[in-house]
Design a protein around this motif. Structure first.
Motif, PDB file in Angstrom:
ATOM      1  N   PRO A 216       0.829  -1.219   0.000  1.00 15.13           N
ATOM      2  CA  PRO A 216       0.000   0.000   0.000  1.00 15.13           C
ATOM      3  C   PRO A 216       0.856   1.259   0.000  1.00 15.13           C
ATOM      4  O   PRO A 216       1.932   1.299   0.607  1.00 15.13           O
ATOM      5  CB  PRO A 216      -0.822  -0.137   1.283  1.00 15.13           C
ATOM      6  CG  PRO A 216      -0.058  -1.088   2.147  1.00 15.13           C
ATOM      7  CD  PRO A 216       0.631  -2.031   1.217  1.00 15.13           C
TER       8      PRO A 216
ATOM      9  N   GLN B 119      -4.907   3.207   2.190  1.00 14.71           N
ATOM     10  CA  GLN B 119      -4.765   1.943   1.472  1.00 14.71           C
ATOM     11  C   GLN B 119      -4.320   0.826   2.412  1.00 14.71           C
ATOM     12  O   GLN B 119      -4.779  -0.314   2.290  1.00 14.71           O
ATOM     13  CB  GLN B 119      -3.745   2.089   0.341  1.00 14.71           C
ATOM     14  CG  GLN B 119      -4.275   2.766  -0.909  1.00 14.71           C
ATOM     15  CD  GLN B 119      -3.251   2.739  -2.031  1.00 14.71           C
ATOM     16  OE1 GLN B 119      -2.117   2.306  -1.862  1.00 14.71           O
ATOM     17  NE2 GLN B 119      -3.653   3.213  -3.195  1.00 14.71           N
TER      18      GLN B 119
ATOM     19  N   GLN C  62      -7.303  -0.304   4.381  1.00 16.58           N
ATOM     20  CA  GLN C  62      -8.206  -1.014   3.488  1.00 16.58           C
ATOM     21  C   GLN C  62      -7.657  -2.399   3.147  1.00 16.58           C
ATOM     22  O   GLN C  62      -8.397  -3.388   3.135  1.00 16.58           O
ATOM     23  CB  GLN C  62      -8.406  -0.209   2.189  1.00 16.58           C
ATOM     24  CG  GLN C  62      -9.489  -0.718   1.288  1.00 16.58           C
ATOM     25  CD  GLN C  62     -10.861  -0.585   1.915  1.00 16.58           C
ATOM     26  OE1 GLN C  62     -11.200   0.465   2.427  1.00 16.58           O
ATOM     27  NE2 GLN C  62     -11.643  -1.639   1.893  1.00 16.58           N
ATOM     28  N   GLN C  63      -6.354  -2.464   2.898  1.00 16.56           N
ATOM     29  CA  GLN C  63      -5.742  -3.738   2.536  1.00 16.56           C
ATOM     30  C   GLN C  63      -5.813  -4.730   3.690  1.00 16.56           C
ATOM     31  O   GLN C  63      -6.073  -5.920   3.482  1.00 16.56           O
ATOM     32  CB  GLN C  63      -4.288  -3.526   2.112  1.00 16.56           C
ATOM     33  CG  GLN C  63      -3.590  -4.818   1.709  1.00 16.56           C
ATOM     34  CD  GLN C  63      -2.361  -4.565   0.866  1.00 16.56           C
ATOM     35  OE1 GLN C  63      -2.250  -3.535   0.229  1.00 16.56           O
ATOM     36  NE2 GLN C  63      -1.429  -5.496   0.864  1.00 16.56           N
ATOM     37  N   LYS C  64      -5.606  -4.251   4.899  1.00 12.60           N
ATOM     38  CA  LYS C  64      -5.672  -5.140   6.060  1.00 12.60           C
ATOM     39  C   LYS C  64      -7.047  -5.782   6.167  1.00 12.60           C
ATOM     40  O   LYS C  64      -7.180  -6.989   6.407  1.00 12.60           O
ATOM     41  CB  LYS C  64      -5.348  -4.361   7.332  1.00 12.60           C
ATOM     42  CG  LYS C  64      -5.329  -5.227   8.588  1.00 12.60           C
ATOM     43  CD  LYS C  64      -4.928  -4.406   9.803  1.00 12.60           C
ATOM     44  CE  LYS C  64      -4.881  -5.283  11.055  1.00 12.60           C
ATOM     45  NZ  LYS C  64      -4.496  -4.500  12.265  1.00 12.60           N
TER      46      LYS C  64
ATOM     47  N   GLU D 185      -7.612  -8.316   3.134  1.00 14.87           N
ATOM     48  CA  GLU D 185      -6.816  -9.540   3.275  1.00 14.87           C
ATOM     49  C   GLU D 185      -7.393 -10.460   4.348  1.00 14.87           C
ATOM     50  O   GLU D 185      -7.339 -11.682   4.217  1.00 14.87           O
ATOM     51  CB  GLU D 185      -5.364  -9.188   3.579  1.00 14.87           C
ATOM     52  CG  GLU D 185      -4.638  -8.591   2.378  1.00 14.87           C
ATOM     53  CD  GLU D 185      -3.177  -8.344   2.626  1.00 14.87           C
ATOM     54  OE1 GLU D 185      -2.424  -8.178   1.641  1.00 14.87           O
ATOM     55  OE2 GLU D 185      -2.751  -8.310   3.799  1.00 14.87           O
TER      56      GLU D 185
ATOM     57  N   ILE E 122      -3.429  -9.266  -1.057  1.00 21.12           N
ATOM     58  CA  ILE E 122      -3.748  -8.506  -2.264  1.00 21.12           C
ATOM     59  C   ILE E 122      -2.534  -8.596  -3.190  1.00 21.12           C
ATOM     60  O   ILE E 122      -1.398  -8.391  -2.749  1.00 21.12           O
ATOM     61  CB  ILE E 122      -4.061  -7.035  -1.935  1.00 21.12           C
ATOM     62  CG1 ILE E 122      -5.069  -6.937  -0.789  1.00 21.12           C
ATOM     63  CG2 ILE E 122      -4.576  -6.315  -3.175  1.00 21.12           C
ATOM     64  CD1 ILE E 122      -6.385  -7.612  -1.057  1.00 21.12           C
TER      65      ILE E 122
ATOM     66  N   ALA F 164      -7.649  -9.107  -5.925  1.00 24.17           N
ATOM     67  CA  ALA F 164      -7.889  -9.934  -4.745  1.00 24.17           C
ATOM     68  C   ALA F 164      -9.010 -10.908  -5.062  1.00 24.17           C
ATOM     69  O   ALA F 164      -9.909 -10.607  -5.853  1.00 24.17           O
ATOM     70  CB  ALA F 164      -8.258  -9.075  -3.538  1.00 24.17           C
TER      71      ALA F 164
ATOM     72  N   ARG G  44      -8.129  -3.452  -8.770  1.00 19.44           N
ATOM     73  CA  ARG G  44      -7.796  -2.030  -8.724  1.00 19.44           C
ATOM     74  C   ARG G  44      -6.943  -1.741  -9.951  1.00 19.44           C
ATOM     75  O   ARG G  44      -5.738  -2.032  -9.989  1.00 19.44           O
ATOM     76  CB  ARG G  44      -7.035  -1.672  -7.441  1.00 19.44           C
ATOM     77  CG  ARG G  44      -6.695  -0.171  -7.353  1.00 19.44           C
ATOM     78  CD  ARG G  44      -5.895   0.158  -6.104  1.00 19.44           C
ATOM     79  NE  ARG G  44      -6.677   0.000  -4.910  1.00 19.44           N
ATOM     80  CZ  ARG G  44      -7.521   0.913  -4.412  1.00 19.44           C
ATOM     81  NH1 ARG G  44      -7.684   2.055  -5.049  1.00 19.44           N
ATOM     82  NH2 ARG G  44      -8.180   0.676  -3.299  1.00 19.44           N
TER      83      ARG G  44
END
Length: 504
Positions: free
Chosen positions: A119, A124, A127-129, A132, A139, A327, A456
């Motif tokens: 990220p 980000q 959001q990624q955490k 995932e 991701i 993802a 994305r």
């Protein structure tokens, strides 16, 4: 008439006659005993329903019906009322804890090759955490994605992929028919199997109940491994569980290319339905490390059905072209959390500019309606696209109940006019899009095994935007008056249908 038939059987079969005579003498006691038994089972089942049903409205509905009409509700609850698929969950966690967990081994290799997305901002990273944890996989970057619009493009690409297979093919669909399209794909699979390519076919036993035994036998005789996803075949705990279906549609070629989307295998998906043609649907073809994440979903399903751990290619490679971040979310009733629900809620919440939703079965519960209203009130362009001609009359009727609620927040609902729209697509802002198998209803969020791919990538998002813009031009904007100014019997029917939303 019925009494005479019993008397005839009693005369012909002495053992039956003795049993019948005993039952006649004790008929009153038997009736009382049956009533007491059903009400006892209803009371016990209602306690379980209150403790385990995932939605308050579902728990209330089951509790009332199980205690008032247990003769109908008890068998229905045992067949349809369960909301958690514990056997699959146990297998998944046992596999993850093993010394040779394919998921952990794959994640390690992805990290070693630098294919996990890093990220760039704090937003980000948060959001990624979340994503995932929902996906139970990282991701991934360096992916290539092709948008496949409608059946001809989709199945031409799938057949080309099958023909290019060198090592193995993973082939999974909810509906598999032994018709023209089914035979085309069967012939392609047979040709590769006879050349030594390993082929694994998985279909849902309920969705594919019309498949012929000859179709399956021909594949098996050529060496294709064929299995049906059928919870009832996994012991007494699953014997009556007809509610849990595997709704995924996945094709994987050699661990290097995968196909995911809304299409099943049947002639209707290539424009041959007698009343709903043309059939509007969307699929994607992907290459890169996201293929391995998709492959994990098939491998887990196959292991649960057959008990076999497949020997597959788990070496991640970047796509030959493209830098899409992607993802994979294989969601279902075996998840500890309601991952399907959480994924869709998060997608709506992350939208800053727009969120366009295309779903053939749009039956959201109250939390989704509120989240969509909040998005619209903060200035997000929220649009909902559903089919004008639906293959499910109950869902079609229920959809009218959302017109006023969405309309109050300025959310337009469009009805796609030509044929039947079956795609499951979301477009979020200018760079995010999802394509998969999950509908916007309780069944996909809580009961079915589904798969959704999130991308994305600004280029891919622009392609999805152009596709949906074209769909909107073939749709009509629905007025709230289509509900509010209809006669009372229609409005009552709409609201009554919405009460059945948890089972639609």
């Amino acid at each position: 008439m019925f009494s005479r038939s019993l008397d005839w059987l009693s005369a012909r079969f002495p053992s039956f006659g003795a049993l019948y005579a005993w039952a006649k003498r004790r008929r009153r006691r038997l009736i009382i005993g049956f009533v007491m038994l059903m009400h006892t089972l209803g009371a016990i089942s209602s306690i379980q329903a209150v403790m385990s049903t995932r939605t308050p409205q579902g728990a209330i509905a089951w509790a009332i019906s199980l205690n008032t009409i247990p003769y109908i509700a008890v068998p229905a609850y045992w067949v349809f009322g369960q909301s958690h698929f514990d056997g699959y969950e146990f297998l998944r966690y046992r596999e993850m804890l093993s010394e040779s967990s394919l998921k952990y081994d794959t994640i390690r290799k992805l990290r070693e090759k630098g294919l996990i997305f890093e990220p760039q901002t704090e937003r980000q990273a948060h959001q990624q955490k979340l994503l995932e944890r929902l996906a139970m996989m990282p991701i991934l970057r360096s992916n290539d994605v092709d948008l496949l619009v409608d059946g001809q493009a989709t199945f031409d690409a799938i057949v080309d992929g099958i023909n290019s297979a060198k090592d193995y093919i993973l082939f999974q669909f909810y509906i598999l028919r032994s018709d023209g399209l089914g035979n085309r794909l069967k012939d392609a699979l047979l040709a590769r199997a006879r050349q030594g390519v390993k082929v694994y076919m998985l279909y849902d036993a309920m969705g594919s109940k019309a498949i012929s035994a000859e179709y399956v036998l021909e594949l098996q005789e050529a060496g294709v491994k064929v299995a049906a996803f059928e919870p009832a075949s996994h012991g007494w705990r699953h014997r009556l569980r007809m509610n849990f279906r595997n709704h995924r549609k996945i094709v994987v070629i050699d661990g290097k290319e995968a196909f995911v989307g809304g299409h099943n295998v049947g002639d209707e998906y290539v424009g041959k339905h007698p009343t709903l043609t043309p059939w509007r649907d969307t699929h994607v073809a992907v290459r890169g490390p996201i293929v391995l994440a998709t492959q994990v979903s098939f491998a887990e399903d196959w292991m649960w059905v057959t008990g076999d751990r497949l020997s597959l290619n788990w070496e991640p490679e970047p796509a030959p072209k493209g830098e899409a971040v992607a993802a994979c979310f294989p969601t279902g009733p075996a998840d500890e959390l309601e991952t399907g629900t959480l994924l869709m809620l998060d997608a709506i919440n992350m939208a800053q500019k727009r969120i366009w939703i295309a779903s053939p079965y749009f039956v959201p519960d109250a939390q989704f309606v509120s989240t969509l209203q909040l998005a619209a009130l903060r200035g997000v362009d929220v649009r909902v696209l559903i089919p004008e001609n639906n293959d499910d009359s109950l869902v079609d009727l229920t959809s009218y109940s959302y017109l006023e609620e969405l309309g109050k927040a300025g959310i337009p609902m469009y009805r796609y006019q030509p044929g039947f729209m079956h795609q499951k697509v979301m477009l979020i802002d200018d760079d995010l899009a999802t394509v998969g198998t999950a509908n916007f209803d309780n069944r996909s969020m809580r009961l079915n095994f589904e798969i959704t791919l999130l991308f994305r990538d600004a280029v891919f998002a622009s392609q999805v935007e152009a596709m949906l813009e074209d769909d909107f031009t073939h749709s009509r904007l629905v007025s709230t008056k289509e509900y509010s100014q209809r006669r009372l019997p229609f409005r009552f029917s709409v609201q009554a249908a919405r009460l059945l939303a948890p089972v639609q």
